[in-house]
Structure formats: C-alpha cells, structure tokens
Scaffold this active site. Structure first.
Site: not given
Length: 251
Positions: A8, A19, A44, A46, A51, A76, A106, A197-198, A220-221
């Site tokens: 992701n 920036r 994903h 939005r 992002h 997503e 999120t 997720h996580d 992703g994270h």
C-alpha cells in the site's frame, strides 16, 4: 499456499503531499517494490486526496500493465459514485470496498453487511460484471464471512488493526483468535481471504501459519516505516519472508 504481498503506497503519497513536491515518488517506489517481488500495489484514494490522488491511480495502473504484467492493482475505498466511476475507468484487478467516513484518518472498522445488504449487492454486481474481483472489508467476526458470500463478494479483507495494535499479551491472543476464527469461516463460506492493517514483520508470520487460505495481505504503514531503515527493496524482501513466499537467507 504462500501469502501474496500487496504494498500500500498511501503513506508514501502522504509524505509527498506534505510539501507538494514530486518526491518521494509514488510511482518510483512502487516500481522498486514490484521489482523486489511484491505481488501488487494497493491504493486507497479518499475524496480530499490527502494522500493518493486520482492522477496517481492512472499512473500506477499504466505502470503495472506495461512493466509488470501479471502483477495486481488493488483499489480500496468507500463505494460512493465518484469512487465507482474511478474504478470503472481504471478496471483494477481487485476492488476492496471499505466503509470509510470522509473525515477518518484511516480505516478503523468493517462493513455492517446486514444493514447495507442491498447496497453492497448492487455495487458488487456492477463491479464484477466488468471483470473486477471484489473484496469487502470486515471486522474479525466469523458470521460476516458468510454474509459477504451472500452479497456476492469474491473475497473478504479482515480488518486486523485490533490484532496488530495489541501489545499486551492477553489482548493480542484474544484478537489473534478472532482473526483466525474469521479466516477459517471464510474458508467454510468459500470466499477468498485477505487481511490488512497494522501488520508487521513480527506479527505476520504467526497469522500466515494459522491461515493457509490467506491469499493476500495489504501493508503500507509498516512497510513505509521499515523502508526508512532498510530501503524499499530490502523491506519488500523481508516482508515476503514473513509472508512465506520467500525463504530467509539464513534458512
């Protein structure tokens, strides 16, 4: 069966947009991830484009189709009219439907399928008729896997945030068991299984071992954080080891 890794790239886009400069390059780092063996990329978008931007979707889609045939693109999002229009134009390999509110930082919950049965059935039917595989985001509740099958979903993605975010051993064990029970229910319901997720290099191997039907994880994270230390290519390699689709060099 090993578990495929979809990277992701939202966090990369978020850093770029901070920036409003062309770096870090979402396309460039996505390419490195695919060159390192990632099975696909996930975005994903939005409505506020904080992002991933709509322009990113076309660029990444074109890159995957021309440079990495056979790899997958997963989009997503909350299936409002704009999102459905976007994915109908892009025609990704997979669309993951997520019940996000506009203001959410999120994703933090799955669908209440019973309350949205008619809506989900219609949207899933529309997307599947155009050749897209459809996954729906669910909480770790076994009965939701069967409900997902009833509305026509090809796969479910279990929201693993409570598992990934649990650091107290008893809480982690409780959440792990809920995810595993839901994954096994998906197998019984005959829907494909994804998760996300996580998830990290540390908590992923146990989940993969417990769920042989886990087809894909979208991460992703943790990948972005680890890439700051190891670089994107090495990070993808490490996560592929955690997914069981690449042997560790120490093995």
């Amino acid at each position: 069966m090993s578990t495929n890794l979809s990277v992701n790239v939202n966090a990369i886009a978020f850093l770029r947009n901070r920036r409003n400069l062309p770096w870090p390059s979402v396309e460039g780092l996505g390419r490195i991830a695919l060159q390192a063996g990632a099975y696909g990329l996930t975005v994903h978008p939005r409505p506020d484009e904080r992002h991933i931007r709509r322009s990113d979707v076309g660029i990444l889609n074109d890159m995957i189709r021309t440079e990495f045939p056979g790899r997958e693109f997963n989009i997503e999002g909350n299936p409002d009219a704009d999102f459905v229009k976007l994915v109908r134009a892009a025609k990704p390999d997979q669309v993951t439907l997520v019940p996000d509110d506009i203001g959410q930082v999120t994703s933090d919950h799955g669908w209440d399928i019973a309350s949205h049965r008619s809506f989900l059935t219609d949207v899933i039917g529309t997307l599947k008729s155009q050749g897209m595989r459809v996954s729906i985001f669910i909480d770790a509740e076994p009965e939701l896997a069967f409900q997902a099958k009833e509305v026509g979903a090809d796969r479910v993605e279990i929201y693993t945030g409570p598992y990934g975010g649990a650091f107290e051993p008893l809480a982690m064990e409780r959440e792990f068991r809920k995810v595993v029970a839901t994954g096994k229910a998906a197998d019984k319901a005959r829907v494909g299984l994804n998760a996300g997720h996580d998830l990290t290099r540390e908590n992923l191997p146990r989940l993969v071992a417990a769920l042989p039907n886990l087809r894909e994880v979208s991460i992703g994270h943790a990948i972005t954080a680890d890439a700051l230390v190891f670089g994107m290519a090495e990070t993808v390699r490490l996560f592929r080891v955690a997914c069981g689709n690449l042997r560790s060099e120490a093995a």
